[in-house]
Design a protein around this motif. Structure first.
Motif, PDB file in Angstrom:
ATOM      1  N   PHE A   1     -18.061 -46.757 -31.240  1.00  0.00           N
ATOM      2  CA  PHE A   1     -16.810 -46.977 -31.961  1.00  0.00           C
ATOM      3  C   PHE A   1     -15.861 -47.878 -31.172  1.00  0.00           C
ATOM      4  N   GLY A   2     -16.443 -48.738 -30.347  1.00  0.00           N
ATOM      5  CA  GLY A   2     -15.649 -49.690 -29.584  1.00  0.00           C
ATOM      6  C   GLY A   2     -14.842 -50.593 -30.494  1.00  0.00           C
ATOM      7  N   GLN A   3     -13.702 -51.020 -29.989  1.00  0.00           N
ATOM      8  CA  GLN A   3     -12.801 -51.840 -30.792  1.00  0.00           C
ATOM      9  C   GLN A   3     -13.240 -53.294 -30.887  1.00  0.00           C
ATOM     10  N   SER A   4     -14.150 -53.686 -30.005  1.00  0.00           N
ATOM     11  CA  SER A   4     -14.629 -55.065 -29.997  1.00  0.00           C
ATOM     12  C   SER A   4     -15.974 -55.109 -29.283  1.00  0.00           C
ATOM     13  N   LYS A   5     -16.613 -56.275 -29.304  1.00  0.00           N
ATOM     14  CA  LYS A   5     -17.857 -56.440 -28.553  1.00  0.00           C
ATOM     15  C   LYS A   5     -17.619 -56.235 -27.064  1.00  0.00           C
ATOM     16  N   ALA A   6     -16.479 -56.719 -26.592  1.00  0.00           N
ATOM     17  CA  ALA A   6     -16.149 -56.569 -25.172  1.00  0.00           C
ATOM     18  C   ALA A   6     -15.969 -55.098 -24.812  1.00  0.00           C
ATOM     19  N   ASP A   7     -15.327 -54.339 -25.688  1.00  0.00           N
ATOM     20  CA  ASP A   7     -15.134 -52.910 -25.458  1.00  0.00           C
ATOM     21  C   ASP A   7     -16.485 -52.194 -25.454  1.00  0.00           C
ATOM     22  N   PHE A   8     -17.344 -52.537 -26.412  1.00  0.00           N
ATOM     23  CA  PHE A   8     -18.693 -51.967 -26.468  1.00  0.00           C
ATOM     24  C   PHE A   8     -19.439 -52.272 -25.171  1.00  0.00           C
ATOM     25  N   ALA A   9     -19.425 -53.522 -24.748  1.00  0.00           N
ATOM     26  CA  ALA A   9     -20.132 -53.926 -23.531  1.00  0.00           C
ATOM     27  C   ALA A   9     -19.582 -53.205 -22.307  1.00  0.00           C
ATOM     28  N   SER A  10     -18.286 -53.021 -22.261  1.00  0.00           N
ATOM     29  CA  SER A  10     -17.669 -52.321 -21.133  1.00  0.00           C
ATOM     30  C   SER A  10     -18.136 -50.872 -21.052  1.00  0.00           C
ATOM     31  N   LYS A  11     -18.148 -50.186 -22.182  1.00  0.00           N
ATOM     32  CA  LYS A  11     -18.573 -48.780 -22.216  1.00  0.00           C
ATOM     33  C   LYS A  11     -20.059 -48.654 -21.862  1.00  0.00           C
ATOM     34  N   ILE A  12     -20.862 -49.565 -22.375  1.00  0.00           N
ATOM     35  CA  ILE A  12     -22.290 -49.543 -22.070  1.00  0.00           C
ATOM     36  C   ILE A  12     -22.520 -49.835 -20.591  1.00  0.00           C
ATOM     37  N   SER A  13     -21.726 -50.719 -20.027  1.00  0.00           N
ATOM     38  CA  SER A  13     -21.842 -51.023 -18.594  1.00  0.00           C
ATOM     39  C   SER A  13     -21.507 -49.798 -17.742  1.00  0.00           C
ATOM     40  N   ILE A  14     -20.518 -49.047 -18.160  1.00  0.00           N
ATOM     41  CA  ILE A  14     -20.166 -47.822 -17.441  1.00  0.00           C
ATOM     42  C   ILE A  14     -21.288 -46.792 -17.590  1.00  0.00           C
ATOM     43  N   ALA A  15     -21.876 -46.703 -18.784  1.00  0.00           N
ATOM     44  CA  ALA A  15     -23.020 -45.803 -18.998  1.00  0.00           C
ATOM     45  C   ALA A  15     -24.175 -46.186 -18.071  1.00  0.00           C
ATOM     46  N   LEU A  16     -24.384 -47.488 -17.882  1.00  0.00           N
ATOM     47  CA  LEU A  16     -25.425 -47.967 -16.977  1.00  0.00           C
ATOM     48  C   LEU A  16     -25.142 -47.517 -15.545  1.00  0.00           C
ATOM     49  N   LYS A  17     -23.891 -47.610 -15.127  1.00  0.00           N
ATOM     50  CA  LYS A  17     -23.520 -47.137 -13.785  1.00  0.00           C
ATOM     51  C   LYS A  17     -23.794 -45.645 -13.633  1.00  0.00           C
ATOM     52  N   GLU A  18     -23.488 -44.882 -14.660  1.00  0.00           N
ATOM     53  CA  GLU A  18     -23.739 -43.437 -14.624  1.00  0.00           C
ATOM     54  C   GLU A  18     -25.239 -43.148 -14.569  1.00  0.00           C
ATOM     55  N   ALA A  19     -26.023 -43.920 -15.303  1.00  0.00           N
ATOM     56  CA  ALA A  19     -27.481 -43.746 -15.279  1.00  0.00           C
ATOM     57  C   ALA A  19     -28.037 -44.055 -13.893  1.00  0.00           C
ATOM     58  N   ASN A  20     -27.525 -45.100 -13.276  1.00  0.00           N
ATOM     59  CA  ASN A  20     -27.950 -45.454 -11.927  1.00  0.00           C
ATOM     60  C   ASN A  20     -27.567 -44.349 -10.940  1.00  0.00           C
ATOM     61  N   GLU A  21     -26.371 -43.792 -11.089  1.00  0.00           N
ATOM     62  CA  GLU A  21     -25.941 -42.693 -10.229  1.00  0.00           C
ATOM     63  C   GLU A  21     -26.833 -41.468 -10.444  1.00  0.00           C
ATOM     64  N   THR A  22     -27.170 -41.191 -11.692  1.00  0.00           N
ATOM     65  CA  THR A  22     -28.046 -40.055 -11.994  1.00  0.00           C
ATOM     66  C   THR A  22     -29.399 -40.235 -11.322  1.00  0.00           C
ATOM     67  N   ASP A  23     -29.918 -41.453 -11.358  1.00  0.00           N
ATOM     68  CA  ASP A  23     -31.176 -41.753 -10.680  1.00  0.00           C
ATOM     69  C   ASP A  23     -31.066 -41.436  -9.189  1.00  0.00           C
ATOM     70  N   TYR A  24     -29.945 -41.766  -8.588  1.00  0.00           N
ATOM     71  CA  TYR A  24     -29.696 -41.456  -7.172  1.00  0.00           C
ATOM     72  C   TYR A  24     -29.770 -39.951  -6.923  1.00  0.00           C
ATOM     73  N   TRP A  25     -29.050 -39.169  -7.753  1.00  0.00           N
ATOM     74  CA  TRP A  25     -29.026 -37.715  -7.566  1.00  0.00           C
ATOM     75  C   TRP A  25     -30.410 -37.111  -7.759  1.00  0.00           C
ATOM     76  N   ILE A  26     -31.159 -37.614  -8.731  1.00  0.00           N
ATOM     77  CA  ILE A  26     -32.509 -37.099  -8.971  1.00  0.00           C
ATOM     78  C   ILE A  26     -33.393 -37.352  -7.756  1.00  0.00           C
ATOM     79  N   HIS A  27     -33.306 -38.548  -7.197  1.00  0.00           N
ATOM     80  CA  HIS A  27     -34.080 -38.857  -5.986  1.00  0.00           C
ATOM     81  C   HIS A  27     -33.644 -37.970  -4.824  1.00  0.00           C
ATOM     82  N   LEU A  28     -32.354 -37.779  -4.673  1.00  0.00           N
ATOM     83  CA  LEU A  28     -31.849 -36.945  -3.578  1.00  0.00           C
ATOM     84  C   LEU A  28     -32.323 -35.498  -3.731  1.00  0.00           C
ATOM     85  N   LEU A  29     -32.289 -34.991  -4.956  1.00  0.00           N
ATOM     86  CA  LEU A  29     -32.753 -33.625  -5.197  1.00  0.00           C
ATOM     87  C   LEU A  29     -34.237 -33.474  -4.866  1.00  0.00           C
ATOM     88  N   LYS A  30     -35.022 -34.491  -5.176  1.00  0.00           N
ATOM     89  CA  LYS A  30     -36.449 -34.453  -4.834  1.00  0.00           C
ATOM     90  C   LYS A  30     -36.641 -34.512  -3.325  1.00  0.00           C
TER      91      LYS A  30
END
Length: 115
Positions: free
Chosen positions: A53-82
């Motif tokens: 429900f982003g207000q623009s393409k730029a807003d959509f891209a920004s939110k998706i970019s933040i989701a990507l950062k969170e996914a990368n962080e999650t990958d870090y935690w999963i590796h650390l837990l292992k």
């Protein structure tokens, strides 16, 4: 919503992360890392839903970019837990595979919206 959509996969991944966090807290008595992986792992889908429900393409891209950062962080935690012995190899491989699939889908979404 198709079975393979980012929306579906990020939600299913969030459910797995919630269950992982519950397992870590009840079975392993691990409270700090479990909260970190819970926060970042569930944020991926939440940010995608917000981006829908982003207000623009730029807003959509920004939110998706933040989701990507969170996914990368999650990958870090999963590796650390292992690597600290909280996750068995089989569970780690399954979670890491799902997380990497989400990362690839998010990268693809960002590339698509920017072109």
């Amino acid at each position: 919503m198709s079975k393979g959509s980012l929306k579906t996969k990020s939600y299913a991944f969030a459910i797995r992360i919630v269950k992982l966090s519950q397992f870590l807290q009840t079975e392993k008595k691990e409270y700090t890392l479990s909260k970190q992986v819970l926060r970042s792992g569930t944020a991926i889908g939440a940010l995608y839903r917000e981006a829908e429900f982003g207000q623009s393409k730029a807003d959509f891209a920004s939110k998706i970019s933040i989701a990507l950062k969170e996914a990368n962080e999650t990958d870090y935690w999963i590796h650390l837990l292992k690597d600290t012995g909280y996750l068995e190899q089989k569970i780690f491989e399954s979670l890491a595979s799902d997380c990497n699939e989400l990362i690839a889908m998010l990268v693809s979404s960002i590339k698509t919206v920017k072109n």
